[in-house]
Write a protein that holds these residues in place. Structure first.
Motif, PDB file in Angstrom:
ATOM      1  N   GLY A  90     -72.832  -3.631   3.465  1.00  0.00           N
ATOM      2  CA  GLY A  90     -72.890  -2.759   2.237  1.00  0.00           C
ATOM      3  C   GLY A  90     -71.387  -1.886   2.068  1.00  0.00           C
ATOM      4  O   GLY A  90     -70.627  -1.871   2.796  1.00  0.00           O
ATOM      5  N   CYS A  91     -71.321  -1.697   0.605  1.00  0.00           N
ATOM      6  CA  CYS A  91     -70.299  -0.730   0.291  1.00  0.00           C
ATOM      7  C   CYS A  91     -70.262   0.677   0.885  1.00  0.00           C
ATOM      8  O   CYS A  91     -69.130   1.227   0.903  1.00  0.00           O
ATOM      9  N   GLY A  92     -71.418   1.132   1.128  1.00  0.00           N
ATOM     10  CA  GLY A  92     -71.406   2.418   1.756  1.00  0.00           C
ATOM     11  C   GLY A  92     -71.388   3.508   0.746  1.00  0.00           C
ATOM     12  O   GLY A  92     -71.579   4.875   1.029  1.00  0.00           O
ATOM     13  N   ASP A  93     -71.183   3.325  -0.676  1.00  0.00           N
ATOM     14  CA  ASP A  93     -70.967   4.394  -1.792  1.00  0.00           C
ATOM     15  C   ASP A  93     -72.025   4.382  -2.534  1.00  0.00           C
ATOM     16  O   ASP A  93     -72.260   5.270  -3.372  1.00  0.00           O
ATOM     17  N   CYS A  94     -72.682   3.076  -2.989  1.00  0.00           N
ATOM     18  CA  CYS A  94     -73.487   3.172  -4.170  1.00  0.00           C
ATOM     19  C   CYS A  94     -74.900   3.711  -3.802  1.00  0.00           C
ATOM     20  O   CYS A  94     -75.257   4.118  -2.693  1.00  0.00           O
ATOM     21  N   CYS A  97     -77.113   1.654  -1.052  1.00  0.00           N
ATOM     22  CA  CYS A  97     -76.460   1.987   0.295  1.00  0.00           C
ATOM     23  C   CYS A  97     -77.003   3.413   0.833  1.00  0.00           C
ATOM     24  O   CYS A  97     -77.450   3.748   1.728  1.00  0.00           O
ATOM     25  N   CYS A 105     -77.042  -4.270  -1.450  1.00  0.00           N
ATOM     26  CA  CYS A 105     -75.931  -3.813  -2.276  1.00  0.00           C
ATOM     27  C   CYS A 105     -75.333  -4.758  -3.099  1.00  0.00           C
ATOM     28  O   CYS A 105     -75.197  -5.826  -2.719  1.00  0.00           O
TER      29      CYS A 105
HETATM   30 ZN   LIG Z   1     -73.600  -0.251  -1.547  1.00  0.00          ZN
END
Ligand SMILES: [Zn+2]
Ligand SMILES: [Zn+2]
Length: 348
Positions: A90-94, A97, A105
């Motif tokens: 995952g991007c970790g930011d959206c 996530c 993601c």
């Molecule tokens: Zn994400």
């Protein structure tokens, strides 16, 4: 520089090449690969069936290894630690996530698909604080590698999607690596498992992995297969082959109110017998890996002894032998069980 398997043309024999060691970005980790599984989705991408893949590229997405270096913003992943990662990073930011749904993601990265994978001496884990899973000392490293794709996808499909209950009957259609993972997990969770395939060696492995019954459907007409499966009354069917015909067969085989989990990757969108879905109130579900944050439950199932993924490893090969192993999987000529590539120390 490092050695890596390179695919230069879809469907063409991959080669071993010297390429630069990847450079971790500020939030990434560089991992020295110890072991990496050869998965059907690698063959899928090699055939050109995945439109996220750009040539040339390095396959491999199911690995374990040692953190060699991290970017300046990584806080949670120490150099020297043993790690694995879900194949969906995952991007970790959206919002997805943040809600713990990194496996869907929209900005995901996938080693071996959207960037160079683990059939190499080194691979990156993107957004390492979000995607790296630290592998405890008491967990078998090869088993941890297999969590990256097949075991995580099967676990999430059975537990979080199909809401499998102990005592229910699960039919697993297709006993390649991901199907055998589903057999092993369903058995560990206390379900009654019927394993279905056309290869005696795969069915034998399924029986050793906890299947209560095996069904060899070679030479059987579809109606005969459906009747044989229905006699077991499966509340859950796992389609682990990725074929439209098998999906339709699985839907028809379900008991009323049953749930089908599609785990096998499909090359095209198949027709689902929706008349059956409506008339018998069936559910058709998908599973797409599992977020790193959900791994502790799976690690606990390994630690308690109920789940031993490394038992599925039937063959270990070197990096130089990886292209042949990948092509064999693509052609259906691969041996039963899981083939593990060991560019580093394990199984070398
Ligand atoms: Zn994400
Ligand atoms: Zn895979």
């Amino acid at each position: 520089m490092m050695r890596a398997v390179r695919v230069e043309g879809f469907g063409e024999p991959p080669v071993i090449a010297e390429v630069p060691v990847p450079e971790p970005g500020p939030r990434d980790a560089l991992v020295r690969v110890e072991a990496t599984g050869v998965c059907r989705s690698d063959a899928h991408a090699w055939h050109g069936d995945d439109d996220t893949v750009r040539l040339p590229y390095t396959p491999g997405h199911e690995f374990v290894g040692i953190v060699e270096a991290v970017g300046s913003l990584v806080e949670r992943v120490p150099v020297g630690a043993r790690v694995t990662t879900p194949f969906v990073c995952g991007c970790g930011d959206c919002a997805d996530c943040a809600a713990g749904r990194a496996q869907v993601c929209a900005f995901q990265q996938q080693p071996g698909f959207t960037y160079d994978g683990s059939f190499a001496e080194y691979v990156l884990i993107t957004k390492a604080d979000h995607n790296a899973v630290l592998v405890p000392e008491d967990i078998d490293p090869e088993g941890a590698a297999l969590l990256g794709c097949r075991f995580a996808t099967s676990y999430r499909g059975l537990v979080d999607r199909a809401l499998l209950q102990p005592g229910e009957t699960v039919a697993v259609l297709g006993c390649g690596g991901v199907g055998l993972s589903a057999v092993m997990i369903a058995a560990a969770l206390g379900a009654r498992v019927v394993a279905v395939d056309i290869a005696p060696a795969a069915l034998e492995l399924a029986a050793q992995s906890g299947a209560d019954a095996v069904l060899d459907i070679s030479g059987m007409a579809d109606a005969e297969t459906v009747a044989a499966l229905r006699s077991h009354g499966p509340a859950v069917v796992v389609e682990a082959l990725g074929r439209a015909e098998t999906l339709a067969l699985g839907v028809r085989a379900l008991a009323a109110g049953g749930r089908l989990v599609q785990i096998g990757l499909l090359a095209a969108d198949p027709v689902v017998p929706m008349g059956e879905v409506v008339a018998r109130e069936l559910s058709v579900l998908g599973s797409h890996g599992m977020a790193a944050a959900d791994y502790p439950r799976l690690l606990e199932l390994m630690r308690s002894g109920g789940l031993r993924p490394a038992r599925l490893v039937t063959r270990r090969v070197t990096l130089a032998e990886a292209p042949a192993a990948l092509m064999a999987l693509g052609s259906g000529g691969a041996p039963a069980g899981v083939t593990m590539v060991a560019p580093g120390t394990l199984g070398a």
